[in-house]
Structures are given as C-alpha cells and as structure tokens.
Design a protein around this motif. Structure first.
Motif, PDB file in Angstrom:
ATOM      1  N   SER A   1     -41.258  -2.779  -6.590  1.00  0.00           N
ATOM      2  CA  SER A   1     -40.393  -3.928  -6.857  1.00  0.00           C
ATOM      3  C   SER A   1     -38.953  -3.675  -6.409  1.00  0.00           C
ATOM      4  CB  SER A   1     -40.433  -4.296  -8.343  1.00  0.00           C
ATOM      5  OG  SER A   1     -39.749  -3.342  -9.123  1.00  0.00           O
TER       6      SER A   1
ATOM      7  N   ASN B   1     -44.119  -6.173  -0.792  1.00  0.00           N
ATOM      8  CA  ASN B   1     -44.388  -7.354  -1.592  1.00  0.00           C
ATOM      9  C   ASN B   1     -45.882  -7.660  -1.631  1.00  0.00           C
ATOM     10  OD1 ASN B   1     -43.176  -9.268  -3.170  1.00  0.00           O
ATOM     11  ND2 ASN B   1     -42.328 -10.440  -1.492  1.00  0.00           N
TER      12      ASN B   1
ATOM     13  N   VAL C   1     -44.007  -9.053 -15.448  1.00  0.00           N
ATOM     14  CA  VAL C   1     -42.789  -9.833 -15.681  1.00  0.00           C
ATOM     15  C   VAL C   1     -41.797  -9.620 -14.542  1.00  0.00           C
ATOM     16  CG1 VAL C   1     -40.760 -10.065 -17.184  1.00  0.00           C
ATOM     17  CG2 VAL C   1     -43.058  -9.977 -18.172  1.00  0.00           C
ATOM     18  N   ARG C   2     -41.627  -8.386 -14.109  1.00  0.00           N
ATOM     19  CA  ARG C   2     -40.711  -8.107 -12.995  1.00  0.00           C
ATOM     20  C   ARG C   2     -41.206  -8.796 -11.723  1.00  0.00           C
ATOM     21  NH1 ARG C   2     -36.357  -5.543 -11.566  1.00  0.00           N
ATOM     22  NH2 ARG C   2     -36.222  -4.477  -9.570  1.00  0.00           N
ATOM     23  N   TRP C   3     -42.492  -8.748 -11.483  1.00  0.00           N
ATOM     24  CA  TRP C   3     -43.081  -9.404 -10.307  1.00  0.00           C
ATOM     25  C   TRP C   3     -42.788 -10.904 -10.341  1.00  0.00           C
ATOM     26  CZ3 TRP C   3     -44.956  -8.967  -5.643  1.00  0.00           C
ATOM     27  CH2 TRP C   3     -45.782  -9.963  -5.126  1.00  0.00           C
ATOM     28  N   LYS C   4     -42.966 -11.516 -11.490  1.00  0.00           N
ATOM     29  CA  LYS C   4     -42.726 -12.958 -11.611  1.00  0.00           C
ATOM     30  C   LYS C   4     -41.246 -13.299 -11.393  1.00  0.00           C
ATOM     31  CE  LYS C   4     -46.481 -15.217 -12.329  1.00  0.00           C
ATOM     32  NZ  LYS C   4     -46.896 -16.166 -11.316  1.00  0.00           N
ATOM     33  N   LYS C   5     -40.347 -12.428 -11.811  1.00  0.00           N
ATOM     34  CA  LYS C   5     -38.913 -12.672 -11.601  1.00  0.00           C
ATOM     35  C   LYS C   5     -38.558 -12.587 -10.116  1.00  0.00           C
ATOM     36  CE  LYS C   5     -36.969 -11.410 -16.049  1.00  0.00           C
ATOM     37  NZ  LYS C   5     -36.095 -10.512 -16.773  1.00  0.00           N
TER      38      LYS C   5
ATOM     39  N   ASN D   1     -40.795 -12.882  -7.588  1.00  0.00           N
ATOM     40  CA  ASN D   1     -41.648 -13.817  -6.841  1.00  0.00           C
ATOM     41  C   ASN D   1     -42.057 -14.979  -7.746  1.00  0.00           C
ATOM     42  OD1 ASN D   1     -42.190 -12.150  -4.321  1.00  0.00           O
ATOM     43  ND2 ASN D   1     -42.653 -10.741  -5.978  1.00  0.00           N
ATOM     44  N   PRO D   2     -41.149 -15.891  -8.040  1.00  0.00           N
ATOM     45  CA  PRO D   2     -41.493 -16.974  -8.967  1.00  0.00           C
ATOM     46  C   PRO D   2     -42.684 -17.816  -8.528  1.00  0.00           C
ATOM     47  CG  PRO D   2     -39.153 -17.022  -8.399  1.00  0.00           C
ATOM     48  CD  PRO D   2     -39.795 -15.965  -7.556  1.00  0.00           C
ATOM     49  N   SER D   3     -42.920 -17.897  -7.227  1.00  0.00           N
ATOM     50  CA  SER D   3     -44.057 -18.695  -6.732  1.00  0.00           C
ATOM     51  C   SER D   3     -45.361 -17.923  -6.814  1.00  0.00           C
ATOM     52  CB  SER D   3     -43.811 -19.130  -5.301  1.00  0.00           C
ATOM     53  OG  SER D   3     -43.784 -17.992  -4.459  1.00  0.00           O
ATOM     54  N   GLY D   4     -45.283 -16.648  -7.125  1.00  0.00           N
ATOM     55  CA  GLY D   4     -46.494 -15.832  -7.254  1.00  0.00           C
ATOM     56  C   GLY D   4     -46.798 -15.015  -6.035  1.00  0.00           C
TER      57      GLY D   4
END
Length: 124
Positions: free
Chosen positions: A57, A65, A114-118, A120-123
């Motif tokens: 990350s 990514n 949670v860090r991934w979602k922050k 990459n908000p689109s996933g």
C-alpha cells in the motif's frame, strides 16, 4: 538499505527491491505463503497476505496495486464464519505451547482491507 530512504539514493533502490521481492513471491490465488524449511508450524497465508498488502500500500504503482487487489480478494474469501482470519502459528521454538495468532491476523486483515479501500475507493 531501506533506512536510507529519503536521505540517500540507494534507499529508494532498496524499497524497489523489496517491492519486487513481494511481487515475485505472490501465489496464483493472491496469497503469500512463505514456509521455512524444517518448520512444522508457521504464520498462515492469511496473516502473511495481510502484511504484504499493507507493505504494498506504500507503493502507488499499478503493478503493486493489482497485486494488492488480488491479496484483498484472497483475504475476503478466507474470512471465517465468525468474522476472524486464521493466523497460523507464530514461529516459537516452544513445541509444548504453539501460539495460534487469529487475533493478530484478524487485526492485520482488517487494517489491510480498510487501507486498501482508502487508497482505492472504487475497489480497483
């Protein structure tokens, strides 16, 4: 070498070497699972994957990514019915008392997701 990051050019090289090692070590299913020869017990693929996704990350490139995304998919598939993740065993030499690490693995899996979602908000 990584400690020189930000102060010396070889620090960035060391970080890139580390990222390349992580990328080359990923399994087809998105996990990481290093096993030490001769050791019967060790950390689970779930714990190792959460730790590697956290490390990736910090590298914003597409290749990292994509690998982190595969790791997240693996973690989401491996979450247990009770909400936890298997952590395997910490590599302790005491054979009498193998220490299962589901609490640590669960905390790290949640942190990675949670860090991934922050990032990459689109996933993806």
């Amino acid at each position: 070498r990584c400690l020189a990051y930000g102060t010396q050019p070889e620090g960035m090289d060391a970080l890139e070497d580390a990222a390349n090692y992580i990328l080359k070590s990923q399994n087809e299913d998105g996990s990481w699972n290093y096993t030490e020869p001769g050791r019967k017990f060790g950390p689970s693929p779930e714990l190792q994957t959460a730790l590697m996704v956290m490390a990736l990350s910090y590298f914003p490139n597409y290749e990292e990514n994509a690998a982190a995304g595969k790791g997240i998919d693996f973690l989401l598939k491996k979450q247990r019915e009770d909400g936890s993740w298997d952590g395997g065993y910490f590599p302790i030499q005491n054979k009498r008392n193998p220490k299962k690490e589901y609490v640590f693995a669960t905390a790290k899996a949640i942190e990675a997701i949670v860090r991934w979602k922050k990032i990459n908000p689109s996933g993806r």
